[in-house]
Scaffold this active site. Structure first.
Site, PDB file in Angstrom:
ATOM      1  N   GLY A  52      -3.304  -2.478  44.653  1.00 56.30           N
ATOM      2  CA  GLY A  52      -4.015  -1.271  45.267  1.00 56.30           C
ATOM      3  C   GLY A  52      -5.157  -0.835  44.960  1.00 56.30           C
ATOM      4  O   GLY A  52      -5.864  -0.025  45.810  1.00 56.30           O
ATOM      5  N   GLU A 107      -7.260   2.729  38.945  1.00 56.39           N
ATOM      6  CA  GLU A 107      -6.036   2.541  39.330  1.00 56.39           C
ATOM      7  C   GLU A 107      -6.302   3.229  40.806  1.00 56.39           C
ATOM      8  O   GLU A 107      -6.943   4.372  40.937  1.00 56.39           O
ATOM      9  CB  GLU A 107      -4.991   3.256  38.574  1.00 56.39           C
ATOM     10  CG  GLU A 107      -4.314   2.519  37.733  1.00 56.39           C
ATOM     11  CD  GLU A 107      -3.110   1.825  38.546  1.00 56.39           C
ATOM     12  OE1 GLU A 107      -3.100   1.587  39.780  1.00 56.39           O
ATOM     13  OE2 GLU A 107      -2.079   1.574  37.961  1.00 56.39           O
ATOM     14  N   ASP A 111       1.555   7.710  39.457  1.00 55.61           N
ATOM     15  CA  ASP A 111       2.639   8.264  39.838  1.00 55.61           C
ATOM     16  C   ASP A 111       3.898   8.676  38.468  1.00 55.61           C
ATOM     17  O   ASP A 111       3.433   9.487  38.064  1.00 55.61           O
ATOM     18  CB  ASP A 111       3.385   7.322  40.897  1.00 55.61           C
ATOM     19  CG  ASP A 111       4.745   7.790  41.485  1.00 55.61           C
ATOM     20  OD1 ASP A 111       4.759   8.475  42.725  1.00 55.61           O
ATOM     21  OD2 ASP A 111       5.771   7.902  40.653  1.00 55.61           O
ATOM     22  N   LYS A 139      -0.139  12.192  40.721  1.00 57.85           N
ATOM     23  CA  LYS A 139       0.753  13.166  41.247  1.00 57.85           C
ATOM     24  C   LYS A 139       1.348  13.650  39.929  1.00 57.85           C
ATOM     25  O   LYS A 139       2.167  13.087  39.448  1.00 57.85           O
ATOM     26  CB  LYS A 139       1.806  12.100  41.993  1.00 57.85           C
ATOM     27  CG  LYS A 139       1.786  11.473  43.086  1.00 57.85           C
ATOM     28  CD  LYS A 139       2.927  10.788  43.799  1.00 57.85           C
ATOM     29  CE  LYS A 139       2.707   9.956  44.682  1.00 57.85           C
ATOM     30  NZ  LYS A 139       3.824   8.852  45.200  1.00 57.85           N
ATOM     31  N   ARG A 173      -3.135  -1.382  54.350  1.00 56.84           N
ATOM     32  CA  ARG A 173      -4.062  -1.058  53.031  1.00 56.84           C
ATOM     33  C   ARG A 173      -5.514  -0.854  53.741  1.00 56.84           C
ATOM     34  O   ARG A 173      -6.142  -0.157  53.094  1.00 56.84           O
ATOM     35  CB  ARG A 173      -4.399  -2.632  52.326  1.00 56.84           C
ATOM     36  CG  ARG A 173      -2.872  -2.584  51.370  1.00 56.84           C
ATOM     37  CD  ARG A 173      -3.119  -3.376  50.344  1.00 56.84           C
ATOM     38  NE  ARG A 173      -1.931  -4.275  49.650  1.00 56.84           N
ATOM     39  CZ  ARG A 173      -1.310  -3.247  48.688  1.00 56.84           C
ATOM     40  NH1 ARG A 173      -1.704  -2.643  48.190  1.00 56.84           N
ATOM     41  NH2 ARG A 173      -0.147  -4.314  48.332  1.00 56.84           N
TER      42      ARG A 173
HETATM   43  P1  5GP Z   1       3.365   4.501  38.168  1.00 55.76           P
HETATM   44  O1  5GP Z   1       3.624   3.302  37.561  1.00 55.76           O
HETATM   45  O2  5GP Z   1       2.488   5.382  37.897  1.00 55.76           O
HETATM   46  O3  5GP Z   1       4.720   5.057  38.897  1.00 55.76           O
HETATM   47  O4  5GP Z   1       3.010   3.774  39.920  1.00 55.76           O
HETATM   48  C1  5GP Z   1       1.939   3.042  39.644  1.00 55.76           C
HETATM   49  C2  5GP Z   1       1.863   2.039  40.910  1.00 55.76           C
HETATM   50  O5  5GP Z   1       2.984   2.454  42.000  1.00 55.76           O
HETATM   51  C3  5GP Z   1       0.630   2.254  41.881  1.00 55.76           C
HETATM   52  O6  5GP Z   1      -0.361   1.535  41.295  1.00 55.76           O
HETATM   53  C4  5GP Z   1       1.150   1.998  43.168  1.00 55.76           C
HETATM   54  O7  5GP Z   1       0.806   0.743  43.209  1.00 55.76           O
HETATM   55  C5  5GP Z   1       2.169   2.464  43.143  1.00 55.76           C
HETATM   56  N1  5GP Z   1       2.594   3.892  44.056  1.00 55.76           N
HETATM   57  C6  5GP Z   1       3.049   4.806  43.276  1.00 55.76           C
HETATM   58  N2  5GP Z   1       2.982   5.889  44.145  1.00 55.76           N
HETATM   59  C7  5GP Z   1       2.645   5.393  45.650  1.00 55.76           C
HETATM   60  C8  5GP Z   1       2.451   6.000  46.639  1.00 55.76           C
HETATM   61  O8  5GP Z   1       2.704   7.098  47.104  1.00 55.76           O
HETATM   62  N3  5GP Z   1       2.106   4.960  47.686  1.00 55.76           N
HETATM   63  C9  5GP Z   1       1.757   3.895  47.534  1.00 55.76           C
HETATM   64  N4  5GP Z   1       1.538   2.898  48.425  1.00 55.76           N
HETATM   65  N5  5GP Z   1       2.062   3.226  46.371  1.00 55.76           N
HETATM   66  C10 5GP Z   1       2.390   4.144  45.278  1.00 55.76           C
END
Ligand code: 5GP
Length: 182
Positions: A52, A107, A111, A139, A173
């Site tokens: 991403g 990053e 999330d 978020k 993307r």
């Molecule tokens: P975390 O570990 O903070 O929950 O998530 C990180 C990864 O989850 C991000 O680098 C991304 O690849 C994916 N991700 C989290 N939220 C979203 C979202 O709303 N849309 C997309 N496309 N990917 C997300």
């Protein structure tokens, strides 16, 4: 910056505009200026988190006015699902030697925060001189960690977002703006 390029042919009807290409570029210029001031002559290594983070990293480094190195790491936590599983795997390890060097992790989105928590633990074991985190999107309502985010593009609500590097089951993307799905 204004490059007109119509991508409406690949924007489904359940996608809603959230952050325009212009707003993204304006914010990146500000973040680039902050990083330039904080890292002038320190030659930081920017580590893009694949997949991403690739567009964010590519654009961000071009708003930085001091020398930087870059590398990529690829981790996976989601597979094709939309919720974090918490099980994170390294799919592509770092190539650079970061011992004693200033590092900025780049990053796409924070999330649950589990990915950056994993990266913080893993990368600090290599003893960088500084370890900072940049994320295009955050978020805050979902983030379960208290890791300091040093450079944040935009704080957003808890919506699934796509475009500008972020995928919808591996596609979209290449959208130049960010959309939420509803
Ligand atoms: P975390 O570990 O903070 O929950 O998530 C990180 C990864 O989850 C991000 O680098 C991304 O690849 C994916 N991700 C989290 N939220 C979203 C979202 O709303 N849309 C997309 N496309 N990917 C997300």
């Amino acid at each position: 910056m204004s490059i007109e390029f119509d991508q409406s042919a690949i924007v489904p009807s359940n996608y809603h505009p959230m952050i325009s290409e212009k707003k993204i570029q304006e914010r990146l210029e500000e973040l680039g200026a902050e990083i330039t001031a904080d890292f002038k002559d320190k030659r930081p290594i920017l580590i893009g988190v694949l997949n991403g983070g690739f567009i964010f990293l590519a654009d961000l480094i071009r708003y930085i006015n001091t020398d930087v190195e870059m590398d990529f790491i690829r981790i996976s936590s989601y597979g094709n699902a939309r919720e974090s599983s918490g099980h994170i795997k390294i799919l592509k390890p770092l190539s650079a030697d970061i011992k004693g060097r200033p590092v900025i992790v780049v990053e796409d989105i924070v999330d649950s925060g589990l990915s950056i928590q994993f990266l913080q633990n893993m990368l600090s074991a290599f003893s960088p001189s500084e370890l900072k985190f940049a994320t295009l999107l955050h978020k805050p309502s979902k983030n379960k960690t208290n890791i300091k985010l040093d450079y944040v593009g935009f704080e957003i609500e808890d919506k699934y977002v796509v475009g500008y590097g972020l995928d919808d089951e591996q596609v979209k993307r290449n959208l130049r703006s960010i959309y939420y799905i509803a």
